[in-house]
Design a protein around this motif. Structure first.
Motif, PDB file in Angstrom:
ATOM      1  N   PHE A  39     -54.082 -42.366 -90.269  1.00  0.00           N
ATOM      2  CA  PHE A  39     -55.042 -41.707 -91.133  1.00  0.00           C
ATOM      3  C   PHE A  39     -55.645 -42.777 -92.172  1.00  0.00           C
ATOM      4  O   PHE A  39     -56.295 -43.473 -93.229  1.00  0.00           O
ATOM      5  CB  PHE A  39     -55.023 -40.439 -91.662  1.00  0.00           C
ATOM      6  CG  PHE A  39     -55.638 -39.648 -92.765  1.00  0.00           C
ATOM      7  CD1 PHE A  39     -56.477 -39.493 -93.700  1.00  0.00           C
ATOM      8  CD2 PHE A  39     -54.961 -38.712 -93.416  1.00  0.00           C
ATOM      9  CE1 PHE A  39     -57.377 -39.459 -94.129  1.00  0.00           C
ATOM     10  CE2 PHE A  39     -55.741 -37.945 -94.307  1.00  0.00           C
ATOM     11  CZ  PHE A  39     -56.752 -38.303 -94.937  1.00  0.00           C
ATOM     12  N   GLN A 115     -65.896 -36.637 -91.973  1.00  0.00           N
ATOM     13  CA  GLN A 115     -65.183 -36.846 -91.657  1.00  0.00           C
ATOM     14  C   GLN A 115     -63.701 -36.810 -91.923  1.00  0.00           C
ATOM     15  O   GLN A 115     -62.846 -36.784 -91.993  1.00  0.00           O
ATOM     16  CB  GLN A 115     -65.111 -38.077 -90.430  1.00  0.00           C
ATOM     17  CG  GLN A 115     -64.416 -39.096 -89.587  1.00  0.00           C
ATOM     18  CD  GLN A 115     -64.900 -40.216 -89.563  1.00  0.00           C
ATOM     19  OE1 GLN A 115     -64.685 -40.897 -90.299  1.00  0.00           O
ATOM     20  NE2 GLN A 115     -65.152 -40.584 -87.671  1.00  0.00           N
ATOM     21  N   ASP A 119     -60.587 -35.245 -91.351  1.00  0.00           N
ATOM     22  CA  ASP A 119     -59.283 -35.930 -91.082  1.00  0.00           C
ATOM     23  C   ASP A 119     -58.245 -35.803 -91.845  1.00  0.00           C
ATOM     24  O   ASP A 119     -56.645 -35.135 -91.252  1.00  0.00           O
ATOM     25  CB  ASP A 119     -59.200 -37.381 -91.420  1.00  0.00           C
ATOM     26  CG  ASP A 119     -59.524 -38.727 -90.217  1.00  0.00           C
ATOM     27  OD1 ASP A 119     -59.679 -37.923 -88.444  1.00  0.00           O
ATOM     28  OD2 ASP A 119     -60.242 -39.253 -90.460  1.00  0.00           O
ATOM     29  N   PHE A 180     -62.715 -37.964 -85.446  1.00  0.00           N
ATOM     30  CA  PHE A 180     -62.161 -37.802 -85.845  1.00  0.00           C
ATOM     31  C   PHE A 180     -61.406 -39.333 -86.162  1.00  0.00           C
ATOM     32  O   PHE A 180     -62.040 -40.129 -85.109  1.00  0.00           O
ATOM     33  CB  PHE A 180     -60.438 -37.212 -85.823  1.00  0.00           C
ATOM     34  CG  PHE A 180     -60.739 -36.147 -85.724  1.00  0.00           C
ATOM     35  CD1 PHE A 180     -60.680 -35.162 -87.106  1.00  0.00           C
ATOM     36  CD2 PHE A 180     -61.149 -35.090 -84.383  1.00  0.00           C
ATOM     37  CE1 PHE A 180     -60.245 -33.571 -86.841  1.00  0.00           C
ATOM     38  CE2 PHE A 180     -61.267 -34.524 -84.633  1.00  0.00           C
ATOM     39  CZ  PHE A 180     -60.896 -32.531 -85.886  1.00  0.00           C
ATOM     40  N   ASN A 181     -60.842 -39.716 -86.644  1.00  0.00           N
ATOM     41  CA  ASN A 181     -60.486 -41.574 -87.033  1.00  0.00           C
ATOM     42  C   ASN A 181     -58.475 -41.347 -86.363  1.00  0.00           C
ATOM     43  O   ASN A 181     -57.796 -42.244 -86.450  1.00  0.00           O
ATOM     44  CB  ASN A 181     -60.098 -42.231 -88.584  1.00  0.00           C
ATOM     45  CG  ASN A 181     -61.025 -42.654 -88.954  1.00  0.00           C
ATOM     46  OD1 ASN A 181     -61.719 -43.930 -87.887  1.00  0.00           O
ATOM     47  ND2 ASN A 181     -62.084 -41.735 -89.791  1.00  0.00           N
ATOM     48  N   ILE A 182     -57.815 -40.417 -86.418  1.00  0.00           N
ATOM     49  CA  ILE A 182     -56.329 -39.802 -86.757  1.00  0.00           C
ATOM     50  C   ILE A 182     -56.340 -39.073 -84.998  1.00  0.00           C
ATOM     51  O   ILE A 182     -57.317 -39.093 -84.086  1.00  0.00           O
ATOM     52  CB  ILE A 182     -56.495 -38.638 -86.912  1.00  0.00           C
ATOM     53  CG1 ILE A 182     -56.103 -38.815 -88.409  1.00  0.00           C
ATOM     54  CG2 ILE A 182     -54.834 -38.072 -86.883  1.00  0.00           C
ATOM     55  CD1 ILE A 182     -55.337 -37.577 -89.470  1.00  0.00           C
ATOM     56  N   LYS A 185     -56.056 -36.743 -82.615  1.00  0.00           N
ATOM     57  CA  LYS A 185     -56.667 -35.473 -82.919  1.00  0.00           C
ATOM     58  C   LYS A 185     -58.078 -35.692 -82.008  1.00  0.00           C
ATOM     59  O   LYS A 185     -59.186 -35.067 -81.234  1.00  0.00           O
ATOM     60  CB  LYS A 185     -57.060 -35.479 -83.942  1.00  0.00           C
ATOM     61  CG  LYS A 185     -56.285 -34.490 -85.011  1.00  0.00           C
ATOM     62  CD  LYS A 185     -56.574 -34.282 -86.334  1.00  0.00           C
ATOM     63  CE  LYS A 185     -55.226 -34.011 -87.134  1.00  0.00           C
ATOM     64  NZ  LYS A 185     -56.060 -33.298 -89.057  1.00  0.00           N
ATOM     65  N   ARG A 186     -58.474 -37.039 -81.768  1.00  0.00           N
ATOM     66  CA  ARG A 186     -59.434 -38.008 -81.064  1.00  0.00           C
ATOM     67  C   ARG A 186     -59.667 -37.533 -79.760  1.00  0.00           C
ATOM     68  O   ARG A 186     -60.377 -36.903 -79.250  1.00  0.00           O
ATOM     69  CB  ARG A 186     -60.018 -39.325 -81.569  1.00  0.00           C
ATOM     70  CG  ARG A 186     -61.077 -39.746 -81.399  1.00  0.00           C
ATOM     71  CD  ARG A 186     -61.182 -41.047 -81.142  1.00  0.00           C
ATOM     72  NE  ARG A 186     -61.649 -41.499 -82.296  1.00  0.00           N
ATOM     73  CZ  ARG A 186     -62.398 -41.784 -82.681  1.00  0.00           C
ATOM     74  NH1 ARG A 186     -64.136 -41.967 -81.815  1.00  0.00           N
ATOM     75  NH2 ARG A 186     -63.253 -42.305 -84.269  1.00  0.00           N
TER      76      ARG A 186
END
Length: 265
Positions: A39, A115, A119, A180-182, A185-186
């Motif tokens: 993140f 997003q 995040d 998500f970028n995390i 979570k993705r």
């Protein structure tokens, strides 16, 4: 207003980022503190893409509430702070608002802003098949809900924890447009979407949706359209609204009543 700037605006204020702005003392700082390095690195990437600046990451010592590591990005820049504030939104933690430019932008820009917010404030429950977006600013969450509706995510629910996305169509749309970028979570979100192939909509979820099914049917929507909007099967839509009688006027000005599986003239 680029995708990267939309992400920054979604993190600063509504998300984990914040502004330290004291004009009299010459303090102009953008700060992000988070536990996930993916993140933090993506936020730095966006700052570099928009402003040509790459702030450093500082690893903070463990604190007294169970967090082993926290990463901080602190960017001292009058240019960056004034540019963010130029969007005429509230960026304070308890009273933030969504910038006007975001509200009137494209689906892609709105999704990127969401997003950044997700995040920061989002969590994923694989067991409950839910995405939960938490924040103490209830008025701000209403503006976030409006953005979701704008990108095609409807019929959201909420409780004391925040906004809840919990039906198949919404989850899949979120995965396609926002995500998500995390990494963890993705991966959880991908797990939910992949398992929808074998999961059926639970009875509890259907009961929660039933008032909406009936409302849409009374508004004249067909069973396939109800199913598509709520992410359920056409059969389920029929099962829970087949008793509803609706009236429609034909081209001759005569009313037809559409009931169960019959048309009554």
């Amino acid at each position: 207003l680029t995708l990267e700037k939309a992400y920054i605006l979604g993190v600063v204020g509504p998300g984990d980022g914040f502004i330290e702005y004291r004009k009299d003392n010459g303090v102009y700082r953008v700060v992000l503190e988070a536990v996930d390095l993916n993140f933090v690195n993506y936020f730095i990437f966006c700052v570099g893409k928009v402003y040509g600046i790459k702030p450093r990451i500082k690893k903070l010592e463990p604190r007294n509430f169970g967090i082993n590591k926290t990463f901080r990005v602190r960017l001292s820049s009058k240019q960056v702070v004034e540019d963010i504030l130029s969007y005429n939104a509230d960026f304070k933690e308890r009273s933030w608002t969504v910038p006007f430019d975001i509200k009137n932008s494209s689906i892609e820009i709105k999704a990127k802003y969401l997003q950044g917010f997700a995040d920061s404030q989002g969590s994923v429950s694989v067991d409950k098949k839910q995405i939960i977006l938490c924040n103490q600013n209830l008025d701000g969450l209403k503006e976030i809900e409006k953005l979701f509706v704008d990108i095609g995510i409807n019929n959201l629910s909420s409780n004391k924890n925040g906004i809840i996305l919990c039906n198949r169509k919404n989850i899949e749309t979120f995965g396609k447009l926002v995500n998500f970028n995390i990494l963890y979570k993705r991966e959880k979100l991908a797990n939910i979407i992949n398992n929808y192939k074998i999961w059926k909509t639970s009875e509890k979820e259907i009961l929660e949706l039933k008032p909406k099914i009936i409302e849409l049917r009374r508004n004249g929507l067909s069973y396939p359209k109800i199913a598509n909007q709520l992410g359920i099967s056409t059969q389920t839509a029929w099962n829970h609204s087949k008793e509803i009688i609706i009236q429609m006027e034909n081209k001759n000005g005569k009313w037809k009543e559409f009931g169960r599986a019959m048309i009554l003239l």
